[in-house]
Design a protein around this motif. Structure first.
Motif, short mmCIF file in Angstrom:
data_model
loop_
_atom_site.label_atom_id
_atom_site.label_comp_id
_atom_site.label_asym_id
_atom_site.label_seq_id
_atom_site.Cartn_x
_atom_site.Cartn_y
_atom_site.Cartn_z
N LEU A 15 24.56 31.51 36.26
CA LEU A 15 25.39 30.45 35.71
C LEU A 15 26.65 30.35 36.57
O LEU A 15 27.41 31.31 36.68
N GLN A 16 26.84 29.21 37.20
CA GLN A 16 28.03 29.03 38.05
C GLN A 16 29.22 28.65 37.18
O GLN A 16 29.16 27.66 36.46
N THR A 17 30.25 29.48 37.21
CA THR A 17 31.44 29.12 36.41
C THR A 17 32.70 29.39 37.22
O THR A 17 32.68 30.14 38.19
N ARG A 18 33.78 28.76 36.82
CA ARG A 18 35.11 29.06 37.36
C ARG A 18 35.93 29.53 36.17
O ARG A 18 36.14 28.79 35.23
N THR A 19 36.28 30.82 36.21
CA THR A 19 36.92 31.40 35.02
C THR A 19 38.41 31.63 35.23
O THR A 19 38.84 32.14 36.26
N PHE A 20 39.20 31.19 34.27
CA PHE A 20 40.65 31.38 34.26
C PHE A 20 40.97 32.43 33.21
O PHE A 20 40.10 32.92 32.52
N GLY A 21 42.27 32.75 33.09
CA GLY A 21 42.69 33.70 32.06
C GLY A 21 42.79 35.10 32.65
O GLY A 21 42.41 35.36 33.79
N LYS A 22 43.33 36.03 31.83
CA LYS A 22 43.34 37.44 32.26
C LYS A 22 41.91 37.93 32.22
O LYS A 22 41.16 37.58 31.30
N PRO A 23 41.42 38.75 33.15
CA PRO A 23 42.13 39.52 34.18
C PRO A 23 42.15 38.86 35.57
O PRO A 23 42.38 39.52 36.56
N MET A 24 41.94 37.54 35.65
CA MET A 24 41.75 36.92 36.96
C MET A 24 43.04 36.95 37.80
O MET A 24 44.14 36.71 37.29
N GLN A 25 42.86 37.20 39.09
CA GLN A 25 43.98 37.27 40.04
C GLN A 25 44.81 36.00 39.99
O GLN A 25 46.03 36.03 39.91
N GLY A 26 44.13 34.85 39.95
CA GLY A 26 44.84 33.56 39.96
C GLY A 26 45.74 33.40 38.76
O GLY A 26 46.83 32.82 38.83
N THR A 27 45.30 33.93 37.63
CA THR A 27 46.12 33.84 36.40
C THR A 27 47.39 34.66 36.54
O THR A 27 48.48 34.21 36.16
N TYR A 28 47.25 35.83 37.14
CA TYR A 28 48.45 36.68 37.30
C TYR A 28 49.40 36.09 38.34
O TYR A 28 50.61 36.15 38.20
N GLU A 29 48.83 35.48 39.38
CA GLU A 29 49.71 34.81 40.37
C GLU A 29 50.46 33.67 39.70
O GLU A 29 51.67 33.52 39.87
N PHE A 30 49.74 32.88 38.90
CA PHE A 30 50.36 31.75 38.18
C PHE A 30 51.46 32.27 37.28
O PHE A 30 52.57 31.74 37.23
#
Ligand code: G3P
Ligand code: MG
Length: 386
Positions: free
Chosen positions: A278-293
């Motif tokens: 399943l191809q997904t783009r996940t936001f939220g913790k623990p994602m690196q992008g969320t912590y950068e944001f």
């Protein structure tokens, strides 16, 4: 008379002449609140930080309403005027996804059409549809939704005519296809009706390029692409919160939006006979992008708090205080700051994590420190930083 716990206060130092080189990031559910009830000591602790002019942000995988409304709600519950710039929730980063602003997006999750309203009015998505709109427009799409008919009728909107003219170019399409093309699927908050929301998501993932009611010709037009699923240009699936568990007012952790993701993955692997991830783009913790944001928000808020922040006022360390080893702790431990700050993770025992269970449980990680609650976490952080 009940003996009130002695309020543990810090020496609230006079406002610093220099800007502190550290800050805090607080998770909400299981750290500051249990659903609507503040965790004992949480409000006082935030007041003490405010008095000591130590910057902090709130970083939650929760969502489902506008940032403005949630900050007002949190300020009331925690009895502290919080700044919008101190607050990041699961779908806040969606405000920066401009490539879909003119496209048609299906927004799933939350109560009523609150998330759709946030997407439209706060984040600038011009063509937003909800599962309520679709089940009202196409009642047969999920035969068992009749029990929720009255709920959906309260907020379902007619599909905008300009959206229902996009017929797929596949000659084999069933005559009943709906001439509605969905360009992206967003899950903003915990779905309330998993059956309908899973049905619509699967329909779109099997569709020909997001045309609702079609099947991708790449998969032999069968319901079950047994000979291996081939990715058509299906609409991307953007998920805002991977939490399998979260801590609410119930005494045991509750399934979070990550539970819906797991159910969707299970369906998908069955339908595609395990031939397609399943191809997904996940936001939220623990994602690196969320912590950068979150760090960008924290730095902006710190600058606002102290006026000008000079080169001699670096932010060297952030203490992430959380209750979930799999999101708060794993995220802070794994975060590589592009600004050079060090993030230390503090796991508290007032939420998902239970003393005696493994902090590495459910994809978690060992924190820098395990402490009883947010009050002890802040006391330790301030001592560690000084
Ligand atoms: O839906 C909220 C839940 O997933 C956890 O929220 O504040 O603990 O990140 P929080
Ligand atoms: Mg939490």
């Amino acid at each position: 008379s009940t003996c009130l716990p002695q309020r543990r206060t810090f020496q609230t130092a006079p406002p610093p002449t220099t800007i502190p080189d550290y800050a805090f990031a607080f998770d909400i559910d299981g750290v500051l609140l249990h659903s609507s009830t503040p965790v004992p000591g949480a409000s006082e602790t935030l007041h003490d930080l405010r008095a000591a002019r130590i910057p902090f942000i709130l970083l939650t995988n929760g969502g489902g309403t506008s940032e403005t409304a949630r900050v007002a709600d949190l300020s009331a519950k925690l009895n502290l005027d919080l700044d919008l710039d101190q607050f990041i929730q699961s779908h806040t980063p969606f405000a920066d996804i401009h490539e879909y602003h003119e496209k048609t997006v299906l927004v799933i999750g939350g109560d009523y059409d609150n998330c759709a309203r946030v997407a439209r009015e706060d984040y600038g998505f011009q063509n937003v549809v909800t599962p309520a709109d679709l089940i009202t427009a196409y009642p047969d799409i999920w035969p068992f939704a009749k029990v929720f008919k009255d709920y959906y009728a309260q907020f379902a909107r007619p599909l905008p005519p300009h959206l229902t003219t996009q017929k797929s170019l596949n000659p084999n399409d069933h005559p009943l296809t709906h001439n509605l093309k969905i360009d992206a699927i967003f899950v903003y908050n915990d779905p309330r009706d998993w059956a309908l929301d899973l049905t619509l998501t699967i329909d779109l993932l099997l569709s020909h390029a997001g045309h609702l009611g079609t099947l991708s010709p790449l998969n032999n037009n069968s319901n079950l692409p047994n000979n291996g699923y081939q990715q058509d240009s299906q609409p991307p699936l953007l998920l805002s919160n991977p939490d399998l568990w979260w801590s609410s007012s119930y005494h045991l952790p509750r399934l979070g939006q990550g539970g819906f993701h797991a159910a969707l993955r299970g369906l998908w692997s069955t339908i595609t006979n395990n031939t397609a991830d399943l191809q997904t783009r996940t936001f939220g913790k623990p994602m690196q992008g969320t912590y950068e944001f979150a760090e960008r928000r924290l730095r902006g808020y710190r600058k606002k708090l102290f006026g000008q922040v000079g080169l001699n006022d670096p932010l060297r360390r952030v203490y992430m205080v959380g209750d979930n080893p799999a999101s708060d702790i794993r995220g802070a431990n794994g975060y590589v700051s592009p600004f050079g700050s060090e993030w230390k993770s503090v796991l508290v025992k007032t939420g998902v994590y239970r003393e005696g269970t493994s902090a590495n449980g459910f994809g978690g990680e060992k924190p820098t420190k395990v402490l009883q609650d947010v009050t002890e976490a802040v006391r330790w952080g301030m001592e560690d930083a000084e």
